[in-house]
Motif scaffolding. Structure first.
Motif, PDB file in Angstrom:
ATOM      1  N   PRO A 161      -8.793   5.256   7.299  1.00 22.76           N
ATOM      2  CA  PRO A 161      -7.828   4.946   6.225  1.00 22.76           C
ATOM      3  C   PRO A 161      -6.837   6.070   5.962  1.00 22.76           C
ATOM      4  N   GLU A 162      -7.194   7.300   6.346  1.00 25.55           N
ATOM      5  CA  GLU A 162      -6.273   8.413   6.112  1.00 25.55           C
ATOM      6  C   GLU A 162      -4.989   8.274   6.918  1.00 25.55           C
ATOM      7  N   LEU A 163      -5.041   7.513   8.036  1.00 28.35           N
ATOM      8  CA  LEU A 163      -3.834   7.308   8.836  1.00 28.35           C
ATOM      9  C   LEU A 163      -2.796   6.489   8.077  1.00 28.35           C
ATOM     10  N   GLY A 164      -3.272   5.547   7.259  1.00 29.49           N
ATOM     11  CA  GLY A 164      -2.338   4.751   6.466  1.00 29.49           C
ATOM     12  C   GLY A 164      -1.543   5.611   5.502  1.00 29.49           C
ATOM     13  N   GLN A 165      -2.220   6.576   4.865  1.00 30.13           N
ATOM     14  CA  GLN A 165      -1.528   7.480   3.951  1.00 30.13           C
ATOM     15  C   GLN A 165      -0.625   8.447   4.704  1.00 30.13           C
TER      16      GLN A 165
END
Length: 297
Positions: free
Chosen positions: A201-205
């Motif tokens: 999910p950190e890639l989305g941010q």
């Protein structure tokens, strides 16, 4: 004694006003008391001459020879005035005058269209048909040429750029988009990656991705990137958007040329073919056009 003098001083202005109001000598001489109110003459005249904006006024329709010299905005205003007047009085003559004005505007527009065709023949560089033929066979040939130029350009950039698609396991649309993105890899030779936001999910941010599927062009060893599709897109659209994104990131085009397709550079559909069109263009300094083209030998 002092009280009498003070009372007399208080009564003096009042007595002067009463004398003026009753037509006394003070009023005849033009002097007024302290509390005398009178509107300036120009204000009174303005009130008398002020027209009611909602009053019904019959428009004055000039002769045809004079009407032909009017500008389109002035003609449009007259037509609107006549329309409102005719809709109010509802007489045959008023309505007929409205349609006479409409007929004049129609004939003027047709005359402009006719002169436009002559201008296009006289100056073919202003005519889109030279760059965008309407005949089916010619359009097919033009489309094939543009497709070939896009493919050659994208294949030449395969080692410099990559395609990334952000998805989620729960996204049904992602399963539709992924085979389309893989086709881009097969035909253009690019590296294509699938990023699962459920697992990372950190890639989305990091990349600012909120919608899946999102397809993005990324420049290798650089922070440059650009979204080319948010949602499901067809393969031709993916190719076109990737082509434009790479040209922009590579500095081959400016943002004003985003709609300039392959093979249209310096042509009819190139926004910057004849010079800058915005004040932010580096060729415009202090409102003056600076010619940055290399001098002809």
């Amino acid at each position: 004694m002092r009280r009498r003098l003070a009372l007399a001083a208080l009564l003096l202005p009042t007595q002067a006003v009463l004398a003026q109001a009753s037509g006394g000598a003070g009023a005849q001489s033009g002097t007024h008391g302290y509390w005398w109110y009178e509107a300036p003459p120009e204000v009174e005249k303005a009130k008398e001459g002020k027209a009611d904006p909602d009053a019904l006024v019959k428009p004055m329709i000039p002769p045809m020879a004079e009407l032909a010299t009017w500008t389109p905005p002035k003609i449009r205003t007259l037509i609107e005035q006549q329309r409102d007047y005719a809709a109010t009085v509802l007489t045959v003559e008023a309505v007929s005058d409205f349609w006479r004005l409409q007929d004049f505007a129609r004939r003027k527009a047709r005359a402009f269209a006719g002169v436009t065709q002559l201008a296009m023949l006289t100056h073919p560089e202003l005519n889109a048909r030279a760059a965008n033929p309407m005949v089916g066979e010619a359009r097919d040939v033009l489309g094939a040429q543009k497709d070939q130029l896009r493919r050659q350009y994208l294949r030449a950039k395969a080692g410099e750029f990559a395609l990334v698609m952000f998805a989620r396991a729960s996204c049904g649309y992602c399963r539709v988009q992924w085979p389309i993105v893989q086709r881009f890899q097969d035909e253009m030779g690019w590296q294509v990656s699938l990023m699962d936001l459920d697992r990372k999910p950190e890639l989305g941010q990091r990349f600012g991705v909120e919608v899946t599927p999102t397809t993005m062009v990324i420049r290798r060893n650089s922070a440059q990137r650009m979204v080319i599709a948010a949602g499901v897109e067809t393969y031709p659209n993916i190719v076109q958007m990737a082509y434009q994104a790479v040209r922009l990131l590579s500095g081959d085009i400016r943002p004003e040329q985003w709609l300039t397709a392959a093979g249209e550079e310096d042509g009819f559909f190139d926004a910057l073919a004849n010079g800058p069109v915005s004040s932010t263009d580096p060729r415009v300094i202090g409102g003056d056009l600076i010619d940055v083209r290399e001098p002809k030998l």
